[in-house]
Design a protein around this motif. Structure first.
Motif, short mmCIF file in Angstrom:
data_model
loop_
_atom_site.label_atom_id
_atom_site.label_comp_id
_atom_site.label_asym_id
_atom_site.label_seq_id
_atom_site.Cartn_x
_atom_site.Cartn_y
_atom_site.Cartn_z
N LEU A 140 9.24 3.03 -5.93
CA LEU A 140 8.68 1.69 -5.98
C LEU A 140 7.16 1.63 -6.06
O LEU A 140 6.59 0.58 -6.37
CB LEU A 140 9.11 0.88 -4.75
CG LEU A 140 10.61 0.72 -4.50
CD1 LEU A 140 10.84 -0.35 -3.46
CD2 LEU A 140 11.35 0.40 -5.78
N ALA A 141 6.47 2.74 -5.75
CA ALA A 141 5.03 2.65 -5.54
C ALA A 141 4.28 2.02 -6.72
O ALA A 141 3.54 1.05 -6.54
CB ALA A 141 4.46 4.03 -5.22
N SER A 142 4.48 2.53 -7.94
CA SER A 142 3.69 2.00 -9.06
C SER A 142 4.09 0.57 -9.38
O SER A 142 3.23 -0.28 -9.64
CB SER A 142 3.86 2.84 -10.34
OG SER A 142 4.29 4.12 -10.04
N ALA A 144 5.26 -1.64 -7.33
CA ALA A 144 4.73 -2.54 -6.30
C ALA A 144 3.22 -2.68 -6.45
O ALA A 144 2.67 -3.77 -6.30
CB ALA A 144 5.09 -2.03 -4.92
N ALA A 145 2.55 -1.58 -6.77
CA ALA A 145 1.08 -1.62 -6.88
C ALA A 145 0.66 -2.58 -7.99
O ALA A 145 -0.33 -3.30 -7.88
CB ALA A 145 0.53 -0.23 -7.13
N ALA A 148 1.94 -6.32 -6.47
CA ALA A 148 1.41 -6.85 -5.21
C ALA A 148 -0.08 -6.62 -5.20
O ALA A 148 -0.56 -5.60 -4.74
CB ALA A 148 2.07 -6.13 -4.04
N LEU A 149 -0.81 -7.57 -5.75
CA LEU A 149 -2.25 -7.41 -5.80
C LEU A 149 -2.85 -8.00 -4.54
O LEU A 149 -2.82 -9.22 -4.34
CB LEU A 149 -2.81 -8.11 -7.05
CG LEU A 149 -2.28 -7.52 -8.36
CD1 LEU A 149 -2.74 -8.35 -9.54
CD2 LEU A 149 -2.73 -6.07 -8.52
N PRO A 150 -3.36 -7.14 -3.70
CA PRO A 150 -3.79 -7.62 -2.38
C PRO A 150 -4.84 -8.72 -2.47
O PRO A 150 -4.82 -9.65 -1.70
CB PRO A 150 -4.34 -6.37 -1.70
CG PRO A 150 -4.42 -5.31 -2.73
CD PRO A 150 -3.53 -5.69 -3.84
#
Ligand SMILES: Cc1cc2nc3c(=O)[nH]c(=O)nc-3n(C[C@H](O)[C@H](O)[C@H](O)COP(=O)(O)OP(=O)(O)OC[C@H]3O[C@@H](n4cnc5c(N)ncnc54)[C@H](O)[C@@H]3O)c2cc1C
Lengths: 157, 442
Positions: A140-142, A144-145, A148-150
């Protein structure tokens, strides 16, 4: 070993995996007792299921004081209900957040790959969850990155 | 070459994990002698024995058969009296000498009681060993009045069992709040309110001055208020590492036996592990005695592997605890009490729910989590918080978001690739083997 490979781009957020998982685990449809959990990404209409990666370190297994966690023939770290005392040490040992505690049975529970026929993969209509021969990965990391833009989420309530 | 002689002192969590790690690696090639005054068991499951969820045998980690199967020569019921580091031998309480090539100190800790009159009297118990658990269990009947002196983590691990056995409970704590070494004030307030609403009397900020007898009952006298009458008193007033026998050995001792990343003391062939060891702390980088089960497990495994000749460096332990009291879940990780950290707090007014995240720069150094058991386990948050604190992931970009919504950590966990960083990491350099699957060659 066969693992649950997750292709988040294919997930539609239908939540069938959570339902099937909880049914397989508890005999009733209760997403709060599923060991696969779908995350949604605000503003992106994107979803991603997340479950135990069956990691090599097996934090849950080594932490258990009564050897209630073993490795099943399918290669899953599996909790033996009759041995588990419900101390929850496995839940804080696991750095993935994939060992849960059942307040009704007072036992720990986690993904056991349904004994080699994972219900989540079977019911997924878009093949976002595959049960395949592979090395386990952070699926999921890429995804989600990217979603999900903080900065964009920072003030969001 | 003669088989290497490993001597393990203490058969609790750390000692037993060292033994299985050695056997996992050497398959029985070395000699292992276990010197322990008690048979191997896991004291941390004694609360479930008290609660009658499990029988006595369930606490045992290795009986005689298992020890024999792993080719462990067990000297049970014996205590180590002295370590002769220069002569590489251990001296037992009966004068026997046990020579070693390397020695593991895994003697754990013992409960301590405040020096007040009556502290050692009848019906005053500690709850640390199996015999003590038996005594407490045997002393409780439905309706028994129990005075618990000390409201620390260990006291809290047995609250559920006491309540389920029908005890009427009064908890006395000298510190101004309960769980003083596990959670902050705000969390302690919620827990206290929760317990009081369920019939438990909680009195922080009181000092016990004496424990007296009155017609078969106990009277706990307080400096700061009316005395408490009870049928049974439990002293959960802290523990101290079992280090006395190392005096004069030359092994460096501070709060515990000071060890390096291989769990080696200043004496190269003497290792230490568990409650008795002062090892690397993952968050602070300093050395600390953690006195928790997960640290004892990891210390034991790392010490065992190094003793068996596999060079393994320990990345350090994370202080962490979880306990539930009457369906309220309480957990803390790392430097939850770091006064110099920036805190993000979410305290709900409508229900018992509290979350505190502590940042040093972009790094999460500690966390407190509290909520109804049912609510907590509907999320992945417990383990994800552990993962974030353990990895020390750079969360700079996420900080504003996490400060605004400390309850919402999942996206930060996923998007920072915390799992990606963790997956290749193994403590002993390969997939873990369940203890029960460890075997030796014939
Ligand atoms: C009621 C209770 C609940 C707990 N709950 C939790 C929990 O939920 N989570 C958590 O993280 N931790 C918990 N703990 C703490 C945990 O049990 C300890 O941290 C852990 O047991 C430490 O392991 P150890 O091997 O260092 O010591 P121990 O398990 O105490 O083993 C040390 C052994 O060495 C023996 N020994 C001592 N001196 C000598 C000597 N001179 N010669 C020979 N043998 C000796 C002792 O008798 C003992 O058998 C709990 C403890 C108790 C009592």
């Amino acid at each position: 070993m066969r693992v649950l490979k997750i292709i988040p781009e294919r997930c539609t957020g239908c939540m069938r995996c959570e339902l099937a998982c909880s049914y397989e685990q508890t005999g009733t449809f209760q997403p709060s007792k599923a060991v696969i959990r779908v995350s949604s990404f605000e503003g992106h209409t994107s979803y991603a299921p997340y479950t135990c990666p069956q990691c090599a370190e097996a934090w849950c297994l080594t932490a258990c004081p009564v050897e209630a966690i073993g490795i099943s023939p399918a290669g899953a770290k599996e909790v033996a209900d009759d041995i588990c005392v419900g101390c929850k040490l496995c839940t804080i040992a696991c750095p993935y957040g994939t060992v849960f505690y059942d307040p009704d049975s007072h036992k720990a529970f986690k993904c056991d790959l349904c004994g080699g026929k994972p219900a989540c993969a079977t019911v997924c209509p878009t093949q976002a969850i595959l049960y395949v021969e592979a090395g386990t990965e952070d699926w999921l990391a890429s995804f989600a990155a990217e979603r999900a833009l903080p900065a964009a989420l920072a003030g969001a309530r | 070459m003669a088989a290497k002689r490993h001597v393990i002192v203490g058969g609790g969590t750390a000692g037993w994990n060292a033994i299985t790690a050695i056997r996992e690696i050497d398959k029985g090639a070395s000699e292992i002698t276990l010197v322990a005054d008690e048979a191997p068991y896991a004291r941390m499951v004694l609360p479930y024995y008290l609660g009658r969820q499990i029988g006595e045998s369930h606490v045992t980690t290795a009986g005689p058969q298992r020890l024999a199967a792993l080719k462990v020569a067990a000297r049970l019921g014996r205590r180590a009296a002295r370590a002769d580091a220069a002569g590489s031998k251990l001296v037992l309480d009966n004068g026997d000498e046990v020579p070693y090539d390397d020695l593991l100190i895994a003697t754990g800790s013992s409960p301590v009681r405040p020096p007040v009159p009556g502290a050692e009297g009848a019906n005053v118990h500690s709850f640390w060993t199996l015999p003590q658990a038996r005594a407490v269990s045997g002393g409780i009947k439905p309706g028994s009045r129990v005075a618990m002196i000390g409201a620390g983590f260990i006291a809290f691990t047995i609250l559920n069992a006491l309540v389920s056995r029908g005890a009427r409970l009064t908890v006395l704590e000298i510190a101004p709040r309960i769980l003083p070494r596990m959670v902050d004030d705000a969390a302690a307030q919620i827990v206290q309110g929760w317990l009081e609403a369920r019939g438990v009397v909680v009195r922080p900020g009181v000092q016990v001055t004496a424990i007296e007898d009155k017609g078969g009952a106990k009277v706990v006298k307080l400096k700061d208020g009316p005395p408490v009458e009870a049928d049974l008193v439990i002293m959960a007033t802290g523990i101290r590492p079992n280090l006395g026998w190392l005096e004069g050995s030359g092994v460096e001792v501070k709060a515990g036996v000071v060890v390096d990343a291989r769990m080696r003391s200043n004496v190269p062939n003497i290792y230490a592990a568990g409650d008795v060891a002062e090892g690397p702390d993952r968050v602070t980088g300093a050395k600390a005695v953690h006195a928790i089960e997960p640290t004892a497990v990891q210390h034991g495994r790392v010490a065992g592997a190094n003793m068996a000749g596999r060079e393994v460096a320990y990345p350090g332990s994370l202080l962490m605890n979880i306990v539930d009291v009457l369906d309220l879940e309480i957990a803390s990780f790392g430097a939850w009490d770091d006064a110099g950290a920036e805190a993000a707090v979410d305290l709900r007014a409508d229900r018992p729910a509290y979350r505190k995240l502590l940042f040093r720069g972009g790094r999460l150094v500690g966390a407190i989590l509290l909520g109804r058991t049912r609510e907590i386990w509907a999320t992945n948050d417990v383990g994800m918080l552990k993962g974030l604190v353990y990895t020390g992931k750079d969360l700079s970009a996420w900080k504003a978001r996490l400060r605004a919504r400390p309850q919402d950590i999942r996206l930060a966990y996923l998007a920072t690739g915390t799992a990606r960083e963790l997956l290749p990491q193994t403590l002993l350099g390969g997939p873990s083997v369940p203890e029960r699957d460890v075997t030796v060659n014939a």
